[in-house]
Design an enzyme around this catalytic site. Structure first.
Site, PDB file in Angstrom:
ATOM      1  N   ARG A  15       0.830  -1.214   0.000  1.00  0.00           N
ATOM      2  CA  ARG A  15       0.000   0.000   0.000  1.00  0.00           C
ATOM      3  C   ARG A  15       0.862   1.262   0.000  1.00  0.00           C
ATOM      4  O   ARG A  15       0.966   1.950  -1.011  1.00  0.00           O
ATOM      5  CB  ARG A  15      -0.967  -0.027   1.201  1.00  0.00           C
ATOM      6  CG  ARG A  15      -2.084   0.999   1.121  1.00  0.00           C
ATOM      7  CD  ARG A  15      -1.693   2.408   1.517  1.00  0.00           C
ATOM      8  NE  ARG A  15      -1.148   2.490   2.877  1.00  0.00           N
ATOM      9  CZ  ARG A  15      -0.540   3.571   3.337  1.00  0.00           C
ATOM     10  NH1 ARG A  15      -0.402   4.650   2.592  1.00  0.00           N
ATOM     11  NH2 ARG A  15      -0.030   3.572   4.567  1.00  0.00           N
ATOM     12  N   ASP A  16       1.518   1.575   1.103  1.00  0.00           N
ATOM     13  CA  ASP A  16       2.357   2.775   1.160  1.00  0.00           C
ATOM     14  C   ASP A  16       3.447   2.668   0.102  1.00  0.00           C
ATOM     15  O   ASP A  16       3.804   3.653  -0.560  1.00  0.00           O
ATOM     16  CB  ASP A  16       2.979   2.892   2.565  1.00  0.00           C
ATOM     17  CG  ASP A  16       3.395   4.295   2.935  1.00  0.00           C
ATOM     18  OD1 ASP A  16       3.803   5.044   2.037  1.00  0.00           O
ATOM     19  OD2 ASP A  16       3.329   4.647   4.132  1.00  0.00           O
ATOM     20  N   HIS A 207       4.884   4.627  12.766  1.00  0.00           N
ATOM     21  CA  HIS A 207       5.033   4.505  11.305  1.00  0.00           C
ATOM     22  C   HIS A 207       6.097   5.518  10.872  1.00  0.00           C
ATOM     23  O   HIS A 207       5.808   6.697  10.730  1.00  0.00           O
ATOM     24  CB  HIS A 207       3.655   4.794  10.700  1.00  0.00           C
ATOM     25  CG  HIS A 207       3.549   4.824   9.215  1.00  0.00           C
ATOM     26  ND1 HIS A 207       2.826   3.885   8.506  1.00  0.00           N
ATOM     27  CD2 HIS A 207       4.000   5.696   8.284  1.00  0.00           C
ATOM     28  CE1 HIS A 207       2.843   4.180   7.223  1.00  0.00           C
ATOM     29  NE2 HIS A 207       3.556   5.279   7.055  1.00  0.00           N
ATOM     30  N   HIS A 209       8.850   6.927   8.288  1.00  0.00           N
ATOM     31  CA  HIS A 209       9.514   6.993   6.980  1.00  0.00           C
ATOM     32  C   HIS A 209      10.982   7.335   7.243  1.00  0.00           C
ATOM     33  O   HIS A 209      11.316   7.987   8.236  1.00  0.00           O
ATOM     34  CB  HIS A 209       8.818   8.019   6.080  1.00  0.00           C
ATOM     35  CG  HIS A 209       7.516   7.511   5.537  1.00  0.00           C
ATOM     36  ND1 HIS A 209       7.382   7.031   4.260  1.00  0.00           N
ATOM     37  CD2 HIS A 209       6.297   7.369   6.123  1.00  0.00           C
ATOM     38  CE1 HIS A 209       6.142   6.612   4.073  1.00  0.00           C
ATOM     39  NE2 HIS A 209       5.448   6.810   5.183  1.00  0.00           N
ATOM     40  N   CYS A 240       4.358   9.165   0.294  1.00  0.00           N
ATOM     41  CA  CYS A 240       3.025   9.679   0.007  1.00  0.00           C
ATOM     42  C   CYS A 240       3.130  10.722  -1.094  1.00  0.00           C
ATOM     43  O   CYS A 240       3.834  11.716  -0.939  1.00  0.00           O
ATOM     44  CB  CYS A 240       2.407  10.284   1.271  1.00  0.00           C
ATOM     45  SG  CYS A 240       0.807  11.039   0.943  1.00  0.00           S
ATOM     46  N   ASN A 249       9.112   3.995   3.687  1.00  0.00           N
ATOM     47  CA  ASN A 249       9.009   3.559   5.088  1.00  0.00           C
ATOM     48  C   ASN A 249      10.319   2.914   5.495  1.00  0.00           C
ATOM     49  O   ASN A 249      11.069   2.421   4.657  1.00  0.00           O
ATOM     50  CB  ASN A 249       7.922   2.481   5.229  1.00  0.00           C
ATOM     51  CG  ASN A 249       6.535   3.015   5.082  1.00  0.00           C
ATOM     52  OD1 ASN A 249       6.017   3.122   3.978  1.00  0.00           O
ATOM     53  ND2 ASN A 249       5.917   3.350   6.198  1.00  0.00           N
TER      54      ASN A 249
HETATM   55  P1  HMG Z   1     -12.415  14.970  -3.404  1.00  0.00           P
HETATM   56  O1  HMG Z   1     -12.094  15.323  -4.815  1.00  0.00           O
HETATM   57  O2  HMG Z   1     -12.583  16.076  -2.427  1.00  0.00           O
HETATM   58  O3  HMG Z   1     -13.677  14.003  -3.286  1.00  0.00           O
HETATM   59  O4  HMG Z   1     -11.305  13.948  -2.893  1.00  0.00           O
HETATM   60  P2  HMG Z   1     -15.138  14.061  -3.800  1.00  0.00           P
HETATM   61  O5  HMG Z   1     -15.969  13.378  -2.780  1.00  0.00           O
HETATM   62  O6  HMG Z   1     -15.482  15.466  -4.233  1.00  0.00           O
HETATM   63  O7  HMG Z   1     -15.076  13.127  -5.089  1.00  0.00           O
HETATM   64  C1  HMG Z   1     -14.371  13.471  -6.283  1.00  0.00           C
HETATM   65  C2  HMG Z   1     -14.413  12.277  -7.227  1.00  0.00           C
HETATM   66  O8  HMG Z   1     -13.724  11.142  -6.634  1.00  0.00           O
HETATM   67  C3  HMG Z   1     -15.815  11.781  -7.508  1.00  0.00           C
HETATM   68  O9  HMG Z   1     -15.797  11.200  -8.788  1.00  0.00           O
HETATM   69  C4  HMG Z   1     -16.015  10.701  -6.478  1.00  0.00           C
HETATM   70  O10 HMG Z   1     -16.974   9.745  -6.844  1.00  0.00           O
HETATM   71  C5  HMG Z   1     -14.639  10.072  -6.466  1.00  0.00           C
HETATM   72  P3  HMG Z   1     -16.280  12.009 -10.102  1.00  0.00           P
HETATM   73  O11 HMG Z   1     -17.707  12.402  -9.801  1.00  0.00           O
HETATM   74  O12 HMG Z   1     -15.364  13.190 -10.225  1.00  0.00           O
HETATM   75  O13 HMG Z   1     -16.125  11.011 -11.192  1.00  0.00           O
HETATM   76  N1  HMG Z   1     -14.334   9.410  -5.185  1.00  0.00           N
HETATM   77  C6  HMG Z   1     -13.946   8.130  -5.069  1.00  0.00           C
HETATM   78  N2  HMG Z   1     -13.741   7.176  -5.982  1.00  0.00           N
HETATM   79  C7  HMG Z   1     -13.359   5.962  -5.528  1.00  0.00           C
HETATM   80  N3  HMG Z   1     -13.145   5.700  -4.224  1.00  0.00           N
HETATM   81  C8  HMG Z   1     -13.332   6.629  -3.285  1.00  0.00           C
HETATM   82  C9  HMG Z   1     -13.751   7.917  -3.704  1.00  0.00           C
HETATM   83  N4  HMG Z   1     -14.025   9.051  -3.040  1.00  0.00           N
HETATM   84  C10 HMG Z   1     -14.382   9.963  -3.964  1.00  0.00           C
HETATM   85  N5  HMG Z   1     -13.109   6.354  -1.996  1.00  0.00           N
HETATM   86  C11 HMG Z   1     -10.646  12.133  -1.472  1.00  0.00           C
HETATM   87  C12 HMG Z   1     -11.301  13.500  -1.558  1.00  0.00           C
HETATM   88  C13 HMG Z   1     -10.464  11.832  -0.001  1.00  0.00           C
HETATM   89  C14 HMG Z   1     -11.579  11.108  -2.104  1.00  0.00           C
HETATM   90  C15 HMG Z   1      -9.302  12.170  -2.234  1.00  0.00           C
HETATM   91  O14 HMG Z   1      -8.569  13.303  -1.870  1.00  0.00           O
HETATM   92  C16 HMG Z   1      -8.483  10.935  -1.992  1.00  0.00           C
HETATM   93  O15 HMG Z   1      -8.852   9.839  -2.392  1.00  0.00           O
HETATM   94  N6  HMG Z   1      -7.326  11.088  -1.303  1.00  0.00           N
HETATM   95  C17 HMG Z   1      -6.474   9.972  -0.961  1.00  0.00           C
HETATM   96  C18 HMG Z   1      -5.030  10.420  -0.916  1.00  0.00           C
HETATM   97  C19 HMG Z   1      -4.156   9.260  -0.520  1.00  0.00           C
HETATM   98  O16 HMG Z   1      -4.498   8.102  -0.705  1.00  0.00           O
HETATM   99  N7  HMG Z   1      -2.959   9.572   0.036  1.00  0.00           N
HETATM  100  C20 HMG Z   1      -2.033   8.561   0.419  1.00  0.00           C
HETATM  101  C21 HMG Z   1      -2.458   7.793   1.627  1.00  0.00           C
HETATM  102  S1  HMG Z   1      -2.103   8.641   3.150  1.00  0.00           S
HETATM  103  C22 HMG Z   1      -0.453   8.192   3.488  1.00  0.00           C
HETATM  104  O17 HMG Z   1       0.211   7.634   2.654  1.00  0.00           O
HETATM  105  C23 HMG Z   1       0.106   8.424   4.853  1.00  0.00           C
HETATM  106  C24 HMG Z   1       0.215   7.133   5.684  1.00  0.00           C
HETATM  107  O18 HMG Z   1       1.097   6.219   5.057  1.00  0.00           O
HETATM  108  C25 HMG Z   1       0.736   7.452   7.082  1.00  0.00           C
HETATM  109  C26 HMG Z   1       1.973   8.329   7.101  1.00  0.00           C
HETATM  110  O19 HMG Z   1       2.944   8.069   6.379  1.00  0.00           O
HETATM  111  O20 HMG Z   1       1.957   9.271   7.900  1.00  0.00           O
HETATM  112  C27 HMG Z   1      -1.142   6.450   5.841  1.00  0.00           C
HETATM  113 MG    MG Z   2       3.246   6.375   5.150  1.00  0.00          MG
END
Ligand code: HMG
Ligand code: MG
Length: 307
Positions: A15-16, A207, A209, A240, A249
């Site tokens: 995933r990450d 967690h 990095h 990320c 990580n």
């Molecule tokens: P948004 O644009 O504000 O969302 O994104 P929305 O609700 O307005 O939806 C926009 C479009 O996305 C729509 O589609 C929705 O249907 C679709 P359209 O009408 O334009 O065709 N949509 C989805 N589609 C599939 N699955 C969904 C979904 N939600 C909306 N779940 C949102 C907001 C949160 C969805 C977006 O910003 C997003 O997905 N962000 C994820 C970012 C991400 O994954 N970052 C990496 C993970 S975090 C990380 O790595 C840190 C961690 O490792 C810990 C650390 O290191 O500290 C965990």
């Molecule tokens: Mg991470």
């Protein structure tokens, strides 16, 4: 010194790790990577993310990956879920463990999930309520716990506040993230007791990095504070895309080498993790960053050449 006798590793590579790869990794390869990880003794393997495919195109095949991996007995496969839509997709694919994710930095939260911290907590309150009603295990991530990529100040108190809010809504466990690898052991030693004053230590994973080479030192500092769960990534994959400059990580091999060398049990076979890393490295356009992986591979190659 009282270090934990046993530590749980949460594997992040699929995933990450794969969310941050430029190379296209075919679905078959992701499935085969996770299946290899499932044969290592790891009990927790984060499999994929049900986020917007526009936000993370690398994991747009989450449903297929999740449906196709062989679920090994005794292994849990949590998936990231950013909202109710992601929750519904995860459940349709068969997930019974999820992770919601917010942060201690306002700017990062906005860039990462297009919500303020308060908005994210409102969204996750609904997701977690549904998950609990369905008997689904929930982890809550608190990112940027040691610093933000956007320069806004993150305090230990803000990390504690978000952590307490996630636990209050029903999360089973937390992962406290150094998303951009800026933390140092003294910060860990300051933060963990503040968290532990409000949240049972056994519910907290760290967690780290390894962007600035401090991740293993931070693992050791956390062990000294009684933390017995760590996120790590096979080969040191990860990062990320919404955290500029974030690299991988801490490598699972590096953490296992450290822990096993100190006599701390994990139940995870380091050689088997290396085999999974070797496999995924073949699908990537760069070398893996885990030092233990590289050193042990080189030692094996020398031994083979000498025999
Ligand atoms: P948004 O644009 O504000 O969302 O994104 P929305 O609700 O307005 O939806 C926009 C479009 O996305 C729509 O589609 C929705 O249907 C679709 P359209 O009408 O334009 O065709 N949509 C989805 N589609 C599939 N699955 C969904 C979904 N939600 C909306 N779940 C949102 C907001 C949160 C969805 C977006 O910003 C997003 O997905 N962000 C994820 C970012 C991400 O994954 N970052 C990496 C993970 S975090 C990380 O790595 C840190 C961690 O490792 C810990 C650390 O290191 O500290 C965990
Ligand atoms: Mg991470």
């Amino acid at each position: 010194m009282h270090l934990p006798k046993r530590v749980t590793i949460f594997e992040m590579g699929a995933r990450d790790g794969l969310q941050n790869e430029a190379a296209h990794v075919p679905t078959d390869v992701k499935v085969a990577f996770i299946d290899r990880l499932s044969a290592t003794g790891l009990r927790w393997i984060e499999a994929t993310s049900f986020v917007s495919p526009k936000a993370i195109p690398q994991l747009a095949d989450a449903s297929e990956v999740f449906a196709r991996i062989r679920k090994a007995p005794g292994v849990r496969y949590p998936v990231l879920v950013p909202n109710l839509k992601g929750y519904a997709r995860a459940r349709a694919a068969g997930a019974d463990a999820i992770a919601v994710f917010t942060a201690a930095s306002e700017t990062f939260t906005q860039r990462n999930i297009n919500m303020s911290i308060a908005q994210s907590l409102d969204v996750f309150r609904e997701v977690v309520a549904q998950a609990k009603a369905d008997g689904v295990w929930v982890r809550g991530y608190v990112s940027t716990a040691f610093g933000s990529p956007f320069g806004d100040v993150v305090t230990a108190q803000s990390v504690v506040d978000v952590s307490v809010a996630l636990m209050a809504m029903g999360c089973d466990a937390l992962s406290i993230g150094d998303t951009i690898g800026v933390g140092v052991p003294s910060q860990v030693a300051e933060l963990v007791p503040q968290l532990a004053a409000q949240i049972p230590l056994e519910r907290i994973a760290m967690h780290f990095h390894d962007t600035r080479g401090t991740a293993l030192a931070n693992v050791y500092a956390a062990l000294q504070c009684g933390i017995a769960a760590f996120d790590a990534s096979a080969g040191g994959l990860g990062g990320c895309p919404y955290a500029p400059g974030a690299t991988g990580n801490v490598g699972t091999e590096d953490v296992l080498y450290l822990l096993h060398g100190m006599g701390i049990e994990t139940g995870v076979d380091l050689a088997a993790v290396r085999a999974a890393s070797r496999f995924i490295a073949g699908a990537l356009d760069h070398a893996l960053t885990s030092k233990a992986f590289a050193a042990l591979e080189a030692a094996d190659a020398r031994a083979t050449a000498a025999s």
